[in-house]
Scaffold this active site. Structure first.
Site, short mmCIF file in Angstrom:
data_model
loop_
_atom_site.label_atom_id
_atom_site.label_comp_id
_atom_site.label_asym_id
_atom_site.label_seq_id
_atom_site.Cartn_x
_atom_site.Cartn_y
_atom_site.Cartn_z
N ARG A 1 0.83 -1.21 0.00
CA ARG A 1 0.00 0.00 0.00
C ARG A 1 0.86 1.26 0.00
NH1 ARG A 1 -3.44 -0.25 5.03
NH2 ARG A 1 -1.56 -1.26 5.75
N ASN B 1 -6.30 -2.61 2.04
CA ASN B 1 -6.27 -4.06 2.17
C ASN B 1 -7.69 -4.59 2.27
OD1 ASN B 1 -3.48 -4.25 2.19
ND2 ASN B 1 -3.31 -4.34 4.41
#
Length: 116
Positions: A41, A59
């Site tokens: 990320r 996520n």
């Protein structure tokens, strides 16, 4: 004497003027593979900012990562290409495979962020 709430914010010139959405695309991208617990990320956020793409990354509970990326077609393509290159590097923990891509309507956004 005038009184106002101390937490009230006045609109800034950037916030007051809507961003022109002409020519922008927005894709919802789902990546599978080794994409959680490896800094994916944060990597995507950095790449998106380099490519001048807005949107978010988060996520998912099933181990995948979902990205909404918005920009010109060249900018969004540059982001997906950069993610592919990052996954192909020899010295990286990330092994991301694009599983799905869905076109969405562009939105008013200013930056790219990580969503929890």
């Amino acid at each position: 004497m005038s009184w106002s709430w101390p937490w009230s914010r006045k609109a800034t010139p950037e916030a007051a003027e809507p961003r022109n959405l002409d020519g922008l695309i927005r894709w919802r991208l789902r990546y599978t593979g080794r994409v959680q617990g490896v800094g994916f990320r944060f990597t995507v956020r950095g790449l998106a900012r380099e490519c001048k793409v807005t949107g978010w990354v988060k996520n998912l509970d099933d181990g995948d990562v979902l990205i909404e990326a918005q920009g010109t077609p060249d900018q969004v393509s540059a982001l997906t290409d950069a993610i592919k290159r990052e996954s192909a590097r020899e010295r990286t923990w990330v092994r991301a495979t694009l599983a799905t891509r869905e076109e969405l309507a562009p939105q008013q956004e200013q930056d790219f962020r990580i969503v929890h």
